[in-house]
Scaffold this motif. Structure first.
Motif, PDB file in Angstrom:
ATOM      1  N   ARG A  54       0.829  -1.208   0.000  1.00  0.00           N
ATOM      2  CA  ARG A  54       0.000   0.000   0.000  1.00  0.00           C
ATOM      3  C   ARG A  54       0.869   1.267   0.000  1.00  0.00           C
ATOM      4  NH1 ARG A  54      -5.102   0.800   4.190  1.00  0.00           N
ATOM      5  NH2 ARG A  54      -6.131   2.502   3.067  1.00  0.00           N
ATOM      6  N   SER A  55       0.746   2.042  -1.023  1.00  0.00           N
ATOM      7  CA  SER A  55       1.503   3.266  -1.357  1.00  0.00           C
ATOM      8  C   SER A  55       2.875   2.976  -1.941  1.00  0.00           C
ATOM      9  CB  SER A  55       1.605   4.247  -0.185  1.00  0.00           C
ATOM     10  OG  SER A  55       2.624   3.917   0.712  1.00  0.00           O
ATOM     11  N   VAL A  56       3.204   1.706  -2.122  1.00  0.00           N
ATOM     12  CA  VAL A  56       4.411   1.247  -2.822  1.00  0.00           C
ATOM     13  C   VAL A  56       5.652   1.975  -2.275  1.00  0.00           C
ATOM     14  CG1 VAL A  56       5.018   0.307  -5.084  1.00  0.00           C
ATOM     15  CG2 VAL A  56       2.774   1.252  -4.765  1.00  0.00           C
ATOM     16  N   ASP A  57       6.533   2.504  -3.123  1.00  0.00           N
ATOM     17  CA  ASP A  57       7.780   3.087  -2.627  1.00  0.00           C
ATOM     18  C   ASP A  57       7.560   4.305  -1.731  1.00  0.00           C
ATOM     19  OD1 ASP A  57       9.144   1.159  -3.990  1.00  0.00           O
ATOM     20  OD2 ASP A  57      10.296   2.507  -5.253  1.00  0.00           O
ATOM     21  N   HIS A  58       6.411   4.946  -1.850  1.00  0.00           N
ATOM     22  CA  HIS A  58       6.134   6.083  -0.969  1.00  0.00           C
ATOM     23  C   HIS A  58       6.151   5.659   0.501  1.00  0.00           C
ATOM     24  CE1 HIS A  58       5.131   9.122  -3.972  1.00  0.00           C
ATOM     25  NE2 HIS A  58       4.467   8.204  -4.630  1.00  0.00           N
ATOM     26  N   SER A  59       5.860   4.385   0.784  1.00  0.00           N
ATOM     27  CA  SER A  59       5.810   3.943   2.180  1.00  0.00           C
ATOM     28  C   SER A  59       7.180   4.007   2.839  1.00  0.00           C
ATOM     29  CB  SER A  59       5.249   2.519   2.274  1.00  0.00           C
ATOM     30  OG  SER A  59       6.133   1.564   1.719  1.00  0.00           O
ATOM     31  N   GLN A  60       8.268   3.829   2.061  1.00  0.00           N
ATOM     32  CA  GLN A  60       9.612   4.011   2.609  1.00  0.00           C
ATOM     33  C   GLN A  60      10.123   5.433   2.373  1.00  0.00           C
ATOM     34  OE1 GLN A  60       8.995   1.776  -0.033  1.00  0.00           O
ATOM     35  NE2 GLN A  60      10.302  -0.033   0.207  1.00  0.00           N
ATOM     36  N   GLN A  61       9.963   5.905   1.124  1.00  0.00           N
ATOM     37  CA  GLN A  61      10.586   7.170   0.745  1.00  0.00           C
ATOM     38  C   GLN A  61      10.031   8.352   1.531  1.00  0.00           C
ATOM     39  OE1 GLN A  61      13.177   7.645  -1.004  1.00  0.00           O
ATOM     40  NE2 GLN A  61      13.462   5.721  -2.085  1.00  0.00           N
ATOM     41  N   ALA A  62       8.752   8.355   1.838  1.00  0.00           N
ATOM     42  CA  ALA A  62       8.201   9.466   2.617  1.00  0.00           C
ATOM     43  C   ALA A  62       8.837   9.524   4.004  1.00  0.00           C
ATOM     44  CB  ALA A  62       6.685   9.327   2.737  1.00  0.00           C
ATOM     45  N   PHE A  63       9.063   8.361   4.609  1.00  0.00           N
ATOM     46  CA  PHE A  63       9.742   8.334   5.909  1.00  0.00           C
ATOM     47  C   PHE A  63      11.148   8.889   5.788  1.00  0.00           C
ATOM     48  CE2 PHE A  63      12.669   5.800   8.654  1.00  0.00           C
ATOM     49  CZ  PHE A  63      12.377   6.442   9.845  1.00  0.00           C
ATOM     50  N   PHE A  64      11.878   8.468   4.766  1.00  0.00           N
ATOM     51  CA  PHE A  64      13.242   8.957   4.584  1.00  0.00           C
ATOM     52  C   PHE A  64      13.252  10.477   4.352  1.00  0.00           C
ATOM     53  CE2 PHE A  64      14.126   4.649   2.292  1.00  0.00           C
ATOM     54  CZ  PHE A  64      14.131   3.980   3.506  1.00  0.00           C
ATOM     55  N   ILE A  65      12.467  10.923   3.369  1.00  0.00           N
ATOM     56  CA  ILE A  65      12.536  12.314   2.923  1.00  0.00           C
ATOM     57  C   ILE A  65      12.034  13.278   3.990  1.00  0.00           C
ATOM     58  CG2 ILE A  65      11.615  13.972   1.255  1.00  0.00           C
ATOM     59  CD1 ILE A  65      11.490  11.553  -0.738  1.00  0.00           C
ATOM     60  N   GLU A  66      10.844  12.999   4.532  1.00  0.00           N
ATOM     61  CA  GLU A  66      10.261  13.947   5.481  1.00  0.00           C
ATOM     62  C   GLU A  66      10.953  13.925   6.842  1.00  0.00           C
ATOM     63  OE1 GLU A  66       7.440  16.472   5.206  1.00  0.00           O
ATOM     64  OE2 GLU A  66       8.761  16.263   3.474  1.00  0.00           O
ATOM     65  N   SER A  67      11.621  12.825   7.163  1.00  0.00           N
ATOM     66  CA  SER A  67      12.462  12.815   8.361  1.00  0.00           C
ATOM     67  C   SER A  67      13.681  13.710   8.153  1.00  0.00           C
ATOM     68  CB  SER A  67      12.906  11.384   8.687  1.00  0.00           C
ATOM     69  OG  SER A  67      11.813  10.582   9.060  1.00  0.00           O
ATOM     70  N   PHE A  68      14.289  13.607   6.964  1.00  0.00           N
ATOM     71  CA  PHE A  68      15.469  14.432   6.696  1.00  0.00           C
ATOM     72  C   PHE A  68      15.101  15.908   6.598  1.00  0.00           C
ATOM     73  CE2 PHE A  68      18.612  16.387   3.814  1.00  0.00           C
ATOM     74  CZ  PHE A  68      19.747  16.198   4.598  1.00  0.00           C
ATOM     75  N   VAL A  95      -1.206  15.275   0.663  1.00  0.00           N
ATOM     76  CA  VAL A  95      -1.632  14.973   2.030  1.00  0.00           C
ATOM     77  C   VAL A  95      -0.586  15.477   3.015  1.00  0.00           C
ATOM     78  CG1 VAL A  95      -2.322  13.181   3.666  1.00  0.00           C
ATOM     79  CG2 VAL A  95      -2.845  12.897   1.231  1.00  0.00           C
ATOM     80  N   ALA A  96      -1.063  16.177   4.038  1.00  0.00           N
ATOM     81  CA  ALA A  96      -0.205  16.588   5.159  1.00  0.00           C
ATOM     82  C   ALA A  96      -0.818  16.058   6.441  1.00  0.00           C
ATOM     83  CB  ALA A  96      -0.075  18.103   5.221  1.00  0.00           C
ATOM     84  N   GLU A  97       0.034  15.593   7.326  1.00  0.00           N
ATOM     85  CA  GLU A  97      -0.447  15.059   8.602  1.00  0.00           C
ATOM     86  C   GLU A  97       0.386  15.612   9.751  1.00  0.00           C
ATOM     87  OE1 GLU A  97      -1.828  10.869   6.502  1.00  0.00           O
ATOM     88  OE2 GLU A  97      -0.433  10.783   8.202  1.00  0.00           O
ATOM     89  N   VAL A  98      -0.292  15.887  10.836  1.00  0.00           N
ATOM     90  CA  VAL A  98       0.350  16.229  12.098  1.00  0.00           C
ATOM     91  C   VAL A  98      -0.006  15.144  13.098  1.00  0.00           C
ATOM     92  CG1 VAL A  98       0.426  17.822  14.043  1.00  0.00           C
ATOM     93  CG2 VAL A  98       0.393  18.713  11.703  1.00  0.00           C
ATOM     94  N   VAL A  99       1.008  14.569  13.718  1.00  0.00           N
ATOM     95  CA  VAL A  99       0.822  13.530  14.730  1.00  0.00           C
ATOM     96  C   VAL A  99       1.221  14.094  16.081  1.00  0.00           C
ATOM     97  CG1 VAL A  99       1.690  11.309  15.583  1.00  0.00           C
ATOM     98  CG2 VAL A  99       1.142  11.591  13.152  1.00  0.00           C
ATOM     99  N   ARG A 113       4.539  17.238  18.810  1.00  0.00           N
ATOM    100  CA  ARG A 113       3.848  17.135  17.526  1.00  0.00           C
ATOM    101  C   ARG A 113       4.868  17.098  16.397  1.00  0.00           C
ATOM    102  NH1 ARG A 113       0.765  21.977  19.226  1.00  0.00           N
ATOM    103  NH2 ARG A 113      -0.853  21.265  20.677  1.00  0.00           N
ATOM    104  N   GLY A 114       4.576  16.283  15.406  1.00  0.00           N
ATOM    105  CA  GLY A 114       5.418  16.195  14.220  1.00  0.00           C
ATOM    106  C   GLY A 114       4.573  16.339  12.977  1.00  0.00           C
ATOM    107  N   VAL A 115       5.188  16.812  11.913  1.00  0.00           N
ATOM    108  CA  VAL A 115       4.462  17.080  10.679  1.00  0.00           C
ATOM    109  C   VAL A 115       5.154  16.406   9.509  1.00  0.00           C
ATOM    110  CG1 VAL A 115       5.730  19.216  10.171  1.00  0.00           C
ATOM    111  CG2 VAL A 115       3.384  18.924   9.296  1.00  0.00           C
ATOM    112  N   ALA A 116       4.380  16.077   8.491  1.00  0.00           N
ATOM    113  CA  ALA A 116       4.940  15.551   7.241  1.00  0.00           C
ATOM    114  C   ALA A 116       4.000  15.926   6.101  1.00  0.00           C
ATOM    115  CB  ALA A 116       5.117  14.039   7.310  1.00  0.00           C
ATOM    116  N   LEU A 117       4.587  16.188   4.939  1.00  0.00           N
ATOM    117  CA  LEU A 117       3.847  16.586   3.741  1.00  0.00           C
ATOM    118  C   LEU A 117       4.285  15.689   2.589  1.00  0.00           C
ATOM    119  CD1 LEU A 117       2.058  18.630   2.099  1.00  0.00           C
ATOM    120  CD2 LEU A 117       4.154  19.985   1.798  1.00  0.00           C
ATOM    121  N   THR A 118       3.312  15.086   1.897  1.00  0.00           N
ATOM    122  CA  THR A 118       3.636  14.203   0.774  1.00  0.00           C
ATOM    123  C   THR A 118       2.644  14.408  -0.371  1.00  0.00           C
ATOM    124  OG1 THR A 118       2.250  12.369   1.563  1.00  0.00           O
ATOM    125  CG2 THR A 118       4.537  12.429   2.332  1.00  0.00           C
ATOM    126  N   GLU A 119       3.058  13.950  -1.530  1.00  0.00           N
ATOM    127  CA  GLU A 119       2.139  13.839  -2.666  1.00  0.00           C
ATOM    128  C   GLU A 119       2.319  12.466  -3.272  1.00  0.00           C
ATOM    129  OE1 GLU A 119       1.032  15.734  -7.059  1.00  0.00           O
ATOM    130  OE2 GLU A 119       2.513  16.727  -5.791  1.00  0.00           O
TER     131      GLU A 119
END
Length: 748
Positions: free
Chosen positions: A545-559, A620-624, A608-614
């Motif tokens: 589910r979400s294919v490579d975005h499931s890893q890449q979003a974690f990498f990119i938005e963490s950095f 989609v942007a989420e705040v946790v 609180r943490g934030v991330a923004l992806t397409e």
């Protein structure tokens, strides 16, 4: 040869998972303006297949009307809980001006007569606009033929609504409405422009005439098919954009819905197969001891199939118990990877060899090396994500009957025509001799895009000669399936004197689908280099589910978050500073931070943490918000803002966002498939943990309809921001930076 690897895909060999799922994002989510109905009006050819009931009239390929004025939408995509069937019918019904209470859904046949023409068209043509009206029938016919040749009946890539919905179902509904109006105008002797449609009824005010659609269905079907009917503007929508109730829910609530695992063949005594694949990829069964199993009650056959062992019995329980009593020895594995540490070492070796400029550059912009040399501040980070199992609630299963040179298959699959061709090849039959019955699915998440389990069931049925229902145990599903790839990613970044990210250098080891998931293109970064340094994977993989975005979003938005803190900037303000050319992304980020009251200070021990992806055309942007007062992370709230272009069913879209968020949080907190002696260690939900209901946070979702002509997906885009937003929240609360998933074991 790796016996656990994915089998080749017959005529669709050129349609790799990358080509079919990934190309939708290569198109940037761009939708084509075109015709989704077949050239001509083949009601004579298709009628017996889909409209054989008494009083049913097929108006065009995608809808029929019966004598009771019930409209049935014929949907080519599968239903696996995402609600696609209902929303596709909703889009057709709105353009048709149908009464929603009189609308039903029918799964399109899986005999090759239906393909997802506009999904294929998007994947191939990308952002290309539609053909001129005069060329449209030929253009559409071309992609229909391509789809037929490529077994193009697929549900994946969050593509159903934004392709088939927007450019097949809507057009089919609008075309049918025009045909019904034309038929009524001819009989009534009035101008078509004076006829009004609403609630599945035609009316002419001046003459006082009125009739249900059913009265003119047969006459309408005789008319030429309008290829480019005028579609409604949003201001005229009656159903689209509303929370129309889903048509599949009642049967799922009252228990009448039938899934693949529920299959029974009328008039036949069912037999059941339990299977055990080889534990290590690339090995085979060397020998087995089935003496005890043969003597167990109900056992009919025990099969050594080389790459797996199967027991066929009178019940599934008997088959599984007998299988548990079989001992086996296996050939030696060729792979040198024996443990999770070995897999990580293989990744690290590939990245070490690539260094600062090696590997294959997939995104290049500016002069990264020069910019890095003059940067006022530099930072670097390495992230890692593990293998993951799909873990759908309904395990892999297929019922197969091979007899008299024919094969019948009952199975939940996202690719029924791929399954048909794969079965035909395994049996040495023509695809025309294979029939696939296509029930609803208890979850897919990409796992049912593959046909390995179907081929396995076909081989068992061929060996037995009678109908067999093969069911994988949960352990088999967890240990012997196809997995979300593990990956490792390294970044270096350079900040200028004002704290702006001016240099961005990234290298990682796995690039599959979609190709540009590795790029944060919406951020303005003047110098950028993104590279892939391929490293071997020990386990076979499938779309997740979400294919490579499931890893890449974690990498990119963490950095990006690390860069913000290194610059001494607020993480939201830092991101907003890079969104000057991306107004829709900016609006989504501003919306979610307002929802979360970002500027307020969280309670003590919370962050609180934030991330923004397409992804898949949706932003989609989420705040946790996480509570760390108990010494380990507890997610309390998630705020989500999403722009899918236009939410055709807002309630359904929110449901998908919520499901994606929980799926993403589960993966971030607990998800890990680890290796020992070359085999998967986890076996069931006791050691492959999912988020429990008592752990689920309060989730709020707001929708921005940013572009009604450019729809995005719903099933997958909610997942990617969850992991980085959670990891960033943990840092905000505790100062501990999460760079390796899963998270929970780091606080055990």
């Amino acid at each position: 040869m790796n016996d656990m690897a994915k089998p080749p895909r017959s005529r669709a060999a050129k349609w790799t998972r990358r080509g079919f799922i990934g190309a939708g994002i290569l198109a940037g989510g761009a939708l084509l303006i075109g015709v989704g109905v077949r050239p001509g009006n083949p009601v004579g050819e298709l009628g017996p297949k889909v409209a054989g009931g008494e009083g049913e009239q097929l108006i065009n390929s995608w809808l029929k009307i019966d004598a009771d004025n019930v409209v049935t939408a014929i949907v080519p995509h599968c239903e696996m809980g995402q609600g696609a069937h209902s929303v596709l019918a909703q889009m057709l019904a709105d353009e048709l001006d149908a009464d929603w209470s009189l609308v039903k859904v029918m799964q399109a046949p899986t005999d090759g007569s239906y393909v997802v023409t506009d999904t294929i068209r998007m994947f191939i043509a990308g952002g290309t606009v539609g053909a001129p009206d005069w060329l449209e029938p030929t253009w559409n016919g071309l992609f229909t033929k391509i789809g037929q040749l490529a077994d193009g009946l697929i549900t994946g890539g969050s593509s159903s609504i934004r392709t088939t919905g927007q450019h097949t179902m809507r057009i089919a509904g609008a075309a049918a409405r025009q045909m019904l109006v034309g038929a009524a105008a001819k009989e009534w002797g009035v101008p078509a422009s004076e006829i009004v449609t609403a609630g599945s009824t035609l009316s002419h005010k001046a003459s006082g005439k009125s009739a249900p659609y059913a009265q003119f269905a047969a006459a309408a079907a005789e008319q030429d098919m309008p290829q480019t009917p005028v579609l409604k503007a949003p201001k005229d929508y009656r159903l689209m954009g509303t929370d129309a109730p889903r048509t599949d829910i009642p049967a799922k609530v009252n228990g009448t819905a039938e899934f693949g695992i529920d299959t029974k063949i009328p008039g036949q005594t069912m037999t059941y197969a339990a299977v055990r694949r080889v534990p290590v990829p690339g090995t085979r069964v060397a020998k087995m001891d089935a003496g005890a199993a043969k003597a167990m009650p109900g056992v009919l056959q025990i099969l050594n199939m080389g790459d797996f062992i199967a027991v066929v019995a009178d019940s599934y329980w008997q088959a599984q118990q007998a299988l548990n009593g079989i001992t086996a020895e296996y050939t030696a594995a060729e792979s040198k990877i024996r443990s999770s540490a070995d897999q990580s070492a293989a990744f690290a070796a590939a990245l070490d060899q690539a260094g600062d400029g090696g590997g294959e550059e997939v995104i290049g912009k500016g002069k990264v090396a020069e910019a890095m040399q003059v940067a006022a501040k530099k930072l670097s980070a390495e992230y890692q994500a593990p293998y993951l199992a799909h873990a759908p609630l309904e395990p892999m299963n297929a019922t197969v009957w091979v007899r008299d040179g024919k094969c019948e298959i009952w199975t939940g699959t996202q690719v029924p025509l791929f399954a048909r061709s794969a079965a035909a090849k395994a049996l040495g039959l023509s695809a025309d001799d294979v029939t696939v019955h296509h029930p609803i699915m208890g979850g897919g998440f990409g796992r049912r895009l593959e046909t390995d389990y179907v081929i396995q069931a076909v081989r068992i049925a061929q060996a037995t000669g009678y109908p067999v229902k093969m069911i994988w145990s949960r352990e088999e599903d967890t240990q012997k399936g196809l997995f979300r790839p593990a990956d490792m990613s390294r970044f270096t970044g350079g900040l200028d004197a004002k704290g702006r990210l001016v240099a961005y250098n990234n290298v990682f080891t796995q690039r599959h689908d979609p190709q540009e998931a590795c790029d944060c293109a919406f951020y303005e970064i003047p110098h950028k280099s993104i590279r892939v340094a391929e490293a071997p994977l020990h386990l076979p993989f499938a779309a997740f589910r979400s294919v490579d975005h499931s890893q890449q979003a974690f990498f990119i938005e963490s950095f990006i978050d690390e860069a913000a803190h290194a610059a001494g900037h607020d993480p939201v303000e830092f991101r907003l500073g890079m969104l000057g050319n991306s107004p829709r992304h900016k609006a989504v980020l501003e919306k979610v931070t307002a929802m979360a009251n970002w500027s307020s200070k969280p309670a003590a021990g919370r962050g609180r943490g934030v991330a923004l992806t397409e992804s898949f055309g949706s932003i989609v942007a989420e705040v946790v918000e996480v509570d760390m007062t108990g010494g380990k992370p507890r997610v309390t709230n998630v705020w989500c803002a999403a722009d899918p272009g236009y939410a055709m069913n807002p309630d359904g879209f929110r449901n998908q966002m919520e499901g994606g968020i929980v799926f993403g949080l589960t993966a971030a907190l607990y998800g890990e498939i680890s290796l020992k002696d070359g085999a998967v260690e986890q076996g069931n939900f006791n050691d492959y943990q999912l988020m429990r209901i008592n752990e689920c946070p309060v989730i709020a979702v707001e929708i921005i309809n940013g572009n009604h002509e450019k729809l995005g997906g719903a099933g997958e885009p909610g997942l990617p921001p969850a992991a980085p937003a959670l990891a960033n929240a943990i840092f905000a609360a505790s100062g501990k930076r999460i760079r390796v998933l899963p998270i929970a074991k780091q606080f055990a």
